[in-house]
Design an enzyme around this catalytic site. Structure first.
Site, PDB file in Angstrom:
ATOM      1  N   ASP A   1       0.120  -8.665   1.365  1.00 60.78           N
ATOM      2  CA  ASP A   1      -0.883  -7.748   0.801  1.00 60.78           C
ATOM      3  C   ASP A   1      -1.779  -8.528  -0.163  1.00 60.78           C
ATOM      4  O   ASP A   1      -1.284  -9.377  -0.900  1.00 60.78           O
ATOM      5  CB  ASP A   1      -0.176  -6.597   0.049  1.00 60.78           C
ATOM      6  CG  ASP A   1      -1.012  -5.328  -0.005  1.00 60.78           C
ATOM      7  OD1 ASP A   1      -2.137  -5.393  -0.529  1.00 60.78           O
ATOM      8  OD2 ASP A   1      -0.541  -4.295   0.489  1.00 60.78           O
ATOM      9  N   ASN A   2      -3.069  -8.231  -0.167  1.00 61.11           N
ATOM     10  CA  ASN A   2      -3.958  -8.869  -1.156  1.00 61.11           C
ATOM     11  C   ASN A   2      -4.246  -7.933  -2.334  1.00 61.11           C
ATOM     12  O   ASN A   2      -5.059  -8.257  -3.200  1.00 61.11           O
ATOM     13  CB  ASN A   2      -5.277  -9.310  -0.504  1.00 61.11           C
ATOM     14  CG  ASN A   2      -6.133  -8.139  -0.064  1.00 61.11           C
ATOM     15  OD1 ASN A   2      -5.658  -7.006  -0.026  1.00 61.11           O
ATOM     16  ND2 ASN A   2      -7.380  -8.408   0.276  1.00 61.11           N
TER      17      ASN A   2
ATOM     18  N   TYR B   1      -4.557  -8.166  24.196  1.00 60.48           N
ATOM     19  CA  TYR B   1      -3.412  -9.095  24.069  1.00 60.48           C
ATOM     20  C   TYR B   1      -2.249  -8.645  24.950  1.00 60.48           C
ATOM     21  O   TYR B   1      -1.540  -9.468  25.528  1.00 60.48           O
ATOM     22  CB  TYR B   1      -2.959  -9.195  22.602  1.00 60.48           C
ATOM     23  CG  TYR B   1      -3.566 -10.381  21.895  1.00 60.48           C
ATOM     24  CD1 TYR B   1      -4.929 -10.418  21.599  1.00 60.48           C
ATOM     25  CD2 TYR B   1      -2.788 -11.485  21.548  1.00 60.48           C
ATOM     26  CE1 TYR B   1      -5.493 -11.511  20.969  1.00 60.48           C
ATOM     27  CE2 TYR B   1      -3.349 -12.588  20.916  1.00 60.48           C
ATOM     28  CZ  TYR B   1      -4.692 -12.588  20.626  1.00 60.48           C
ATOM     29  OH  TYR B   1      -5.251 -13.687  20.011  1.00 60.48           O
TER      30      TYR B   1
ATOM     31  N   TYR C   1     -14.640   2.262   9.310  1.00 58.24           N
ATOM     32  CA  TYR C   1     -13.199   2.470   9.512  1.00 58.24           C
ATOM     33  C   TYR C   1     -12.923   2.845  10.976  1.00 58.24           C
ATOM     34  O   TYR C   1     -12.068   2.240  11.629  1.00 58.24           O
ATOM     35  CB  TYR C   1     -12.733   3.573   8.570  1.00 58.24           C
ATOM     36  CG  TYR C   1     -11.246   3.812   8.562  1.00 58.24           C
ATOM     37  CD1 TYR C   1     -10.349   2.820   8.151  1.00 58.24           C
ATOM     38  CD2 TYR C   1     -10.716   5.052   8.933  1.00 58.24           C
ATOM     39  CE1 TYR C   1      -8.979   3.054   8.124  1.00 58.24           C
ATOM     40  CE2 TYR C   1      -9.352   5.291   8.897  1.00 58.24           C
ATOM     41  CZ  TYR C   1      -8.492   4.298   8.499  1.00 58.24           C
ATOM     42  OH  TYR C   1      -7.129   4.528   8.470  1.00 58.24           O
TER      43      TYR C   1
ATOM     44  N   GLY D   1      -3.639  -1.890  -2.280  1.00 57.07           N
ATOM     45  CA  GLY D   1      -2.196  -1.841  -2.544  1.00 57.07           C
ATOM     46  C   GLY D   1      -1.939  -2.085  -4.026  1.00 57.07           C
ATOM     47  O   GLY D   1      -2.830  -2.532  -4.758  1.00 57.07           O
TER      48      GLY D   1
ATOM     49  N   LYS E   1     -10.940   0.415  13.682  1.00 55.92           N
ATOM     50  CA  LYS E   1      -9.671   0.810  14.302  1.00 55.92           C
ATOM     51  C   LYS E   1      -9.803   0.880  15.825  1.00 55.92           C
ATOM     52  O   LYS E   1      -8.863   0.550  16.548  1.00 55.92           O
ATOM     53  CB  LYS E   1      -9.200   2.152  13.745  1.00 55.92           C
ATOM     54  CG  LYS E   1      -8.768   2.097  12.280  1.00 55.92           C
ATOM     55  CD  LYS E   1      -7.470   1.315  12.092  1.00 55.92           C
ATOM     56  CE  LYS E   1      -6.916   1.490  10.678  1.00 55.92           C
ATOM     57  NZ  LYS E   1      -5.689   0.714  10.450  1.00 55.92           N
TER      58      LYS E   1
ATOM     59  N   GLY F   1       0.825  -1.207   0.000  1.00 57.10           N
ATOM     60  CA  GLY F   1       0.000   0.000   0.000  1.00 57.10           C
ATOM     61  C   GLY F   1       0.858   1.256   0.000  1.00 57.10           C
ATOM     62  O   GLY F   1       2.092   1.192  -0.033  1.00 57.10           O
TER      63      GLY F   1
ATOM     64  N   ASP G   1      -4.647 -12.496   1.887  1.00 59.16           N
ATOM     65  CA  ASP G   1      -5.641 -11.627   2.513  1.00 59.16           C
ATOM     66  C   ASP G   1      -5.507 -11.818   4.027  1.00 59.16           C
ATOM     67  O   ASP G   1      -5.882 -12.871   4.558  1.00 59.16           O
ATOM     68  CB  ASP G   1      -7.044 -12.024   2.043  1.00 59.16           C
ATOM     69  CG  ASP G   1      -8.123 -11.131   2.643  1.00 59.16           C
ATOM     70  OD1 ASP G   1      -7.831 -10.409   3.621  1.00 59.16           O
ATOM     71  OD2 ASP G   1      -9.257 -11.171   2.145  1.00 59.16           O
TER      72      ASP G   1
END
Ligand code: UDP
Length: 312
Positions: free
Chosen positions: A32-33, A160, A146, A37, A150, A11, A57
């Site tokens: 990257d798929n 985590y 989006y 990108g 995020k 990307g 992906d």
């Protein structure tokens, strides 16, 4: 030397990150798929001995053989145009993609670095935005795919960190621009520059009084690497604190490209943030990082890139 997996490595931002890491001697596994990108962004790297490209992906699989020292999760379509075009893919890469990246980091006891966004602040009521601000996001609006992806990604990263003691970083980026943006990406910097170079009207949404703080990609990459190397969890804002109205940006683009394109007013998209500017206190004090590239210089470099790519 470290072996670093970069999701979204083909990307706009990811490919610049790959360049810098290879330059400094690290080994890069670029995943990257190519949904947003482009192979052309990494074609100069594919034969390098310390660069490998995996066309996966990351919302579905992220199996990387061999040792991994860090996973940088940069994959995600990021233009408001994509929020309408591929909303489910955006939610998937922020959720499933983040989970798979965290798992890869956990299995390898690697660092997980999340490329988050100033969009977590939504249409902010606090200005400039410090990392302590919780934001003002419409959870069901067109930008939510989006913003909430995020915000989920940040929550998952911290879970985590707390549950598995995973070493993590969270960076919040502010309107990054520069060479290798897609000319049809739909964002204001690429739109205005391409329109100015073609002599077409600049499409200004609303009255142009909304503000953004634009960060040149080299500064963004340097800030993110300073965070990666720092050991600081974050979140840390990385951006440029010089704030411009969209109308001011239009004038700067016309001046830098020596264009006489007119400015055309179009409707303001729903939930478009009215103002945005990073508080850089943590970036400065903890990372010792400072953006270097002024907007006029960055626009000129970006315009040169588009002029070559588009033969203008
Ligand atoms: N914008 C504009 N004309 C365009 C594209 C965007 O006036 O052709 C405006 C948009 O409404 C927003 C600002 O520019 O107020 C920044 O938009 P962009 O999509 O670049 O980034 P984001 O909204 O995600 O910060």
């Amino acid at each position: 030397m470290a072996r670093i997996v970069i999701t979204g490595g083909a990307g706009f931002l990811g490919s610049h990150m790959c360049d810098r890491l290879v330059e400094r001697g690290d080994e890069v596994v670029c995943v990257d798929n190519l949904v947003t990108g482009r192979a052309s962004n990494i074609e100069h790297l594919v034969d390098h001995e310390r660069f490998e490209f995996l066309p996966l992906d990351v919302s579905e699989e992220l199996d990387v053989e061999g040792p991994v020292d860090a996973v940088m999760h940069l994959a995600s379509p990021a233009s408001p145009v994509d929020f309408d075009r591929i909303p489910i893919e955006i939610l998937q890469v922020g959720s499933y993609g983040t989970h798979l990246g965290l798992e890869l980091a956990r299995k390898n006891q690697a660092v997980f670095h999340l490329n988050s966004t100033s969009e977590v602040y939504g249409d902010p009521h606090v200005h400039p935005q410090p990392e302590t601000y919780w934001g003002n996001v419409n959870p069901i609006g067109p930008r939510s795919v989006y913003d909430e992806a995020k915000r989920f990604a940040e929550a998952m990263t911290m879970a985590y960190h707390r549950t598995h003691d995973l070493d993590v970083r969270i960076v919040r980026t502010f309107n990054t621009y520069g060479p290798r943006m897609r000319p049809d990406d739909g964002r204001v910097v690429s739109n205005f520059i391409v329109q100015a170079l073609k002599g077409e009207p600049l499409t200004m949404y609303g009255d142009g009084s909304q503000t953004r703080s634009f960060c040149y990609v080299d500064d963004q990459v340097a800030g993110q690497l300073a965070l990666l190397d720092s050991g600081h969890v974050g979140p840390v804002n990385i951006g440029n604190e010089h704030e411009f109205t969209v109308a001011e940006l239009a004038e700067k683009v016309l001046a830098a490209t020596n264009s006489s394109s007119p400015i055309e007013s179009l409707p303001l998209p729903k939930d478009d943030p009215t103002q945005r500017k990073p508080d850089l206190t943590i970036a400065r004090s903890v990372l010792g990082w400072e953006p270097q590239v002024e907007l006029a210089e960055g626009i000129t470099k970006t315009a040169t890139h588009f002029a070559t790519e588009l033969n203008l």
